[in-house]
Scaffold this motif. Structure first.
Motif, PDB file in Angstrom:
ATOM      1  N   LEU B  52       0.825  -1.202   0.000  1.00 14.71           N
ATOM      2  CA  LEU B  52       0.000   0.000   0.000  1.00 14.71           C
ATOM      3  C   LEU B  52       0.860   1.252   0.000  1.00 14.71           C
ATOM      4  O   LEU B  52       0.390   2.339  -0.283  1.00 14.71           O
ATOM      5  N   VAL B  71      -1.154  -4.430  -5.567  1.00 11.76           N
ATOM      6  CA  VAL B  71      -1.828  -4.828  -4.325  1.00 11.76           C
ATOM      7  C   VAL B  71      -2.836  -5.943  -4.559  1.00 11.76           C
ATOM      8  O   VAL B  71      -2.889  -6.927  -3.826  1.00 11.76           O
ATOM      9  N   TYR B  72      -3.639  -5.781  -5.638  1.00 11.30           N
ATOM     10  CA  TYR B  72      -4.749  -6.711  -5.829  1.00 11.30           C
ATOM     11  C   TYR B  72      -4.287  -8.118  -6.190  1.00 11.30           C
ATOM     12  O   TYR B  72      -5.075  -9.055  -6.103  1.00 11.30           O
ATOM     13  N   VAL B  75      -3.547 -10.934  -2.953  1.00 16.65           N
ATOM     14  CA  VAL B  75      -4.572 -11.845  -2.443  1.00 16.65           C
ATOM     15  C   VAL B  75      -4.482 -13.179  -3.168  1.00 16.65           C
ATOM     16  O   VAL B  75      -4.587 -14.239  -2.558  1.00 16.65           O
ATOM     17  N   ARG B  76      -4.290 -13.117  -4.476  1.00 13.84           N
ATOM     18  CA  ARG B  76      -4.222 -14.347  -5.255  1.00 13.84           C
ATOM     19  C   ARG B  76      -2.987 -15.157  -4.892  1.00 13.84           C
ATOM     20  O   ARG B  76      -2.964 -16.364  -5.083  1.00 13.84           O
ATOM     21  N   LEU B  81      -4.856  -8.923   3.985  1.00  9.78           N
ATOM     22  CA  LEU B  81      -4.603  -7.818   4.901  1.00  9.78           C
ATOM     23  C   LEU B  81      -5.882  -7.454   5.642  1.00  9.78           C
ATOM     24  O   LEU B  81      -6.945  -7.338   5.051  1.00  9.78           O
ATOM     25  N   PRO B  83      -6.942  -4.289   7.250  1.00 15.44           N
ATOM     26  CA  PRO B  83      -6.369  -2.954   7.329  1.00 15.44           C
ATOM     27  C   PRO B  83      -6.639  -2.275   8.670  1.00 15.44           C
ATOM     28  O   PRO B  83      -7.551  -2.646   9.396  1.00 15.44           O
ATOM     29  N   MET B 100     -17.112 -10.399  -0.439  1.00 10.43           N
ATOM     30  CA  MET B 100     -16.087  -9.551  -1.054  1.00 10.43           C
ATOM     31  C   MET B 100     -14.699 -10.095  -0.746  1.00 10.43           C
ATOM     32  O   MET B 100     -13.782  -9.990  -1.551  1.00 10.43           O
ATOM     33  N   GLY B 101     -14.566 -10.669   0.449  1.00  7.97           N
ATOM     34  CA  GLY B 101     -13.278 -11.250   0.826  1.00  7.97           C
ATOM     35  C   GLY B 101     -12.882 -12.370  -0.111  1.00  7.97           C
ATOM     36  O   GLY B 101     -11.703 -12.639  -0.330  1.00  7.97           O
ATOM     37  N   TYR B 103     -13.472 -12.394  -3.253  1.00  6.35           N
ATOM     38  CA  TYR B 103     -13.564 -11.823  -4.600  1.00  6.35           C
ATOM     39  C   TYR B 103     -12.603 -12.486  -5.578  1.00  6.35           C
ATOM     40  O   TYR B 103     -12.921 -12.670  -6.744  1.00  6.35           O
ATOM     41  N   SER B 104     -11.435 -12.860  -5.079  1.00  6.73           N
ATOM     42  CA  SER B 104     -10.418 -13.412  -5.971  1.00  6.73           C
ATOM     43  C   SER B 104     -10.652 -14.894  -6.271  1.00  6.73           C
ATOM     44  O   SER B 104      -9.932 -15.483  -7.051  1.00  6.73           O
ATOM     45  N   ARG B 148     -13.444 -11.616   6.927  1.00  4.73           N
ATOM     46  CA  ARG B 148     -13.418 -11.283   5.507  1.00  4.73           C
ATOM     47  C   ARG B 148     -12.049 -11.600   4.905  1.00  4.73           C
ATOM     48  O   ARG B 148     -11.958 -12.157   3.813  1.00  4.73           O
TER      49      ARG B 148
END
Lengths: 371, 235
Positions: B52, B71-72, B75-76, B81, B83, B100-101, B103-104, B148
């Motif tokens: 970040l 950043v995105y 997750v993958r 994180l 935050p 949403m958590g 999402y990936s 999440r």
């Protein structure tokens, strides 16, 4: 009467749906018979503005990016249609080709606006988008020399009407022995397009992308930490919203037969934004209501002149002045008494209300923090 | 091999150096905490690790550099994180936040299972699953933020000040959960002001001061260290 019960009953939902469909199907004839063909034309514009407002709603309502130059995309769509289907260049490409092309071109312009503004938020984004809208308008105004592309302030006229296979929507046609003018046919075309836009908006709202937009609006850092490519998703919002604007622009050009830069000024952008905000940002029925009201109201207020004559025997105040005054007043009143919009989504309504629950929660948070 | 290796990490805000060449490493399965006073550079370090903040130096995750990774994409790769200030999506429902958590991810059944697991871990969230996340209390929001993050099935969980602004009872609960997550095999890097609690749950710890790491070692050893006791535990 229990409204929620009514809502959950499928049969009633179907009946309401069919009734709405019937009303939409006969609306132009009812309006035409009752108020005259001038109002059918206004009805066409209502549908056009519904499309525009729903397009802007994607950018402002879903993704939370304040765009004050939205009319630029409308202009791109309209001018593309005008240039490719008018005697100006002698080109007469078919509408079914230009309309999607207009959407595509507007989408590209959306990305063009989006790319440099990705890091901007709120007021700053608003200023840049406002500038973008003006740039496009000024370009259209001045691109008549040295090479005449847009024909400058005179605009482009004699644009081909929308049609296919030699048949044009502008011609009047015969139905059950009656001569029906072209504006009726345009109504059905615009209705179909508006329904398509509503459908896409609905699908987007409940999609992965829709949720990603909401997440970005709520907390961009957290959204990125969830694995959302915020840059692409934001650009997608700009592009999608812009392409709706581009389609509407093409339809407008074919419908009017004439475009000029003054149709695409800042006031128009503000008006579309007003429709979104007044109706209820991010809520499709609300935005539609906003578009209907803000298109119909200024027209309806034209009747003030005759009303004045009727009551006072003469025109006391110039209706044109009074019209905008009343219109502005109405906007202020709505924003005071319904700050979340006339028909907001449940979520937004809560956000703007000081319900006991929300207050209690804040108290609790304060208590937590004081420890 | 360490799951995360950091060499000579530097982070600055404008001209001010907030983190000055720190190095640390975390082995798979470990629970490591980063403690220190206000302004020591703990959160800055974590933010830099989560990409970040721009940073210089080496950050190796599973032996590969992630300094250039957006950043995105983290997750993958298995880095999640939580935050600072929780960063929940207030206008979405609790369940939507959890989704949403994930999402990936695209394995619907796996997501469903993990959702149930979250509710098992935090029964409170199950009770409130259809509620707007913004109306939850601070502690519940922290639970949601952690749940999440877990929805992405991370290998490495980065926790930024989970105790911030919470009632003591709630803080204990959150730390119990952190311990449980660690016991499940998730590697955790915890940044925390509350040194005692952090050292209590952690295996190892780094102590930061003025942008550098001044002490490190087994958490239990640090708990007994007179210097730490004096400076951070108020004794």
């Amino acid at each position: 009467m229990n409204w929620s019960k009514l809502k959950s009953d499928r049969r009633i939902a179907y009946v309401a749906f069919i009734a709405l469909g019937l009303v939409l199907a006969v609306a132009p004839f009812l309006v035409g018979a009752g108020l005259g063909n001038g109002w059918v034309r206004i009805l066409d514009f209502v549908l056009l503005y519904i499309m525009l407002a729903l397009g802007l709603n994607i950018v402002v309502g879903y993704a939370g990016l304040l765009d004050l130059g939205y009319v630029a995309f409308y202009a791109v769509g309209a001018y593309l249609y005008a240039l490719l289907a008018s005697p100006h260049f002698g080109l007469h490409l078919p509408a079914w080709f230009i309309l999607p092309l207009g959407a595509l071109a507007a989408g590209m312009f959306g990305m063009m606006l989006g790319t440099p503004t990705l890091r901007l938020r709120g007021d700053y984004l608003a200023i840049v988008t406002l500038g973008f809208g003006e740039i496009i308008r000024i370009f259209l105004n001045n691109l008549n020399s040295p090479v005449n592309i847009t024909n400058g302030p005179q605009g482009i006229s004699m644009i081909d009407p929308i049609g296919a296979g030699g048949a044009s929507l502008s011609q009047s046609f015969e139905l059950f022995g009656m001569q029906v003018p072209g504006i009726y046919a345009y109504y059905y075309l615009f209705l179909a397009m508006a329904l398509l836009v509503v459908f896409i908006s609905l699908r987007l709202q409940d999609s992965r992308i829709g949720r990603a937009w909401v997440a970005i609006r709520e907390d961009e850092v957290a959204a990125e930490a969830m694995g959302i490519n915020t840059r692409n998703i934001k650009l997608l919002a700009f592009a999608m919203g812009a392409s709706f604007g581009g389609i509407s622009g093409g339809l407008f050009a074919g419908f009017q037969g004439f475009v000029s830069p003054e149709s695409f000024n800042l006031m128009e952008s503000i008006m579309i934004l007003c429709m979104v905000v007044l109706g209820g940002m991010g809520h499709i029925p609300g935005v539609i209501l906003g578009a209907i009201l803000l298109t119909v109201l200024p027209e309806a207020l034209r009747y003030i002149g005759p009303l004045e004559e009727f009551f006072f025997g003469r025109v006391v105040v110039d209706p044109a002045d009074l019209r905008m005054l009343i219109f502005g007043l109405a906007l202020i009143v709505v924003m005071i008494f319904r700050p979340a919009g006339l028909w907001p989504s449940k979520v937004r309504r809560r956000e703007f209300s000081s319900e006991a629950e929300v207050l209690a929660h804040e108290q609790e948070a304060l208590y937590d923090a004081s420890k | 091999m360490s799951l995360l290796e950091v060499h000579d990490l530097n982070v600055s805000y404008g001209g001010i150096k907030a983190v000055r060449g720190i190095s640390l490493e975390i082995a798979a399965g470990e629970l490591v905490c980063l403690i220190g006073a206000n302004g020591a550079g703990k959160s800055t370090t974590l933010k830099a690790l989560a990409r970040l903040l721009p940073a210089s130096g080496k950050i190796l995750y599973q032996g590969r550099s992630i300094v250039q990774m957006p950043v995105y994409d983290l997750v993958r790769q298995g880095i999640a994180l939580v935050p600072e200030g929780r960063g929940i999506f207030g206008r979405l429902k609790v369940e939507e936040n959890l989704l949403m958590g994930a999402y990936s991810r695209s394995d619907i059944h796996g997501i469903r299972r993990d959702l149930d697991h979250s509710y098992h871990l935090f029964p409170r969230l199950f009770e409130r699953k259809t509620q707007q996340a913004g109306t939850l209390s601070g502690g519940e929001q922290q639970m949601l933020a952690i749940a999440r993050a877990l929805m992405s099935r991370p290998r490495l969980l980065l926790l930024d000040e989970p105790s911030m602004g919470l009632a003591p009872l709630m803080v204990n609960k959150i730390f119990d959960t952190i311990r449980a997550i660690s016991a499940d095999g998730v590697t955790i890097l915890l940044v925390e002001q509350n040194a005692r609690l952090a050292l209590d749950v952690s295996h190892r710890a780094y102590v930061m001061e003025g942008g550098t790491i001044c002490l490190s070692g087994e958490a239990s050893t640090l708990l007994d260290d007179p210097q730490v006791r004096h400076a951070y535990l108020g004794e």
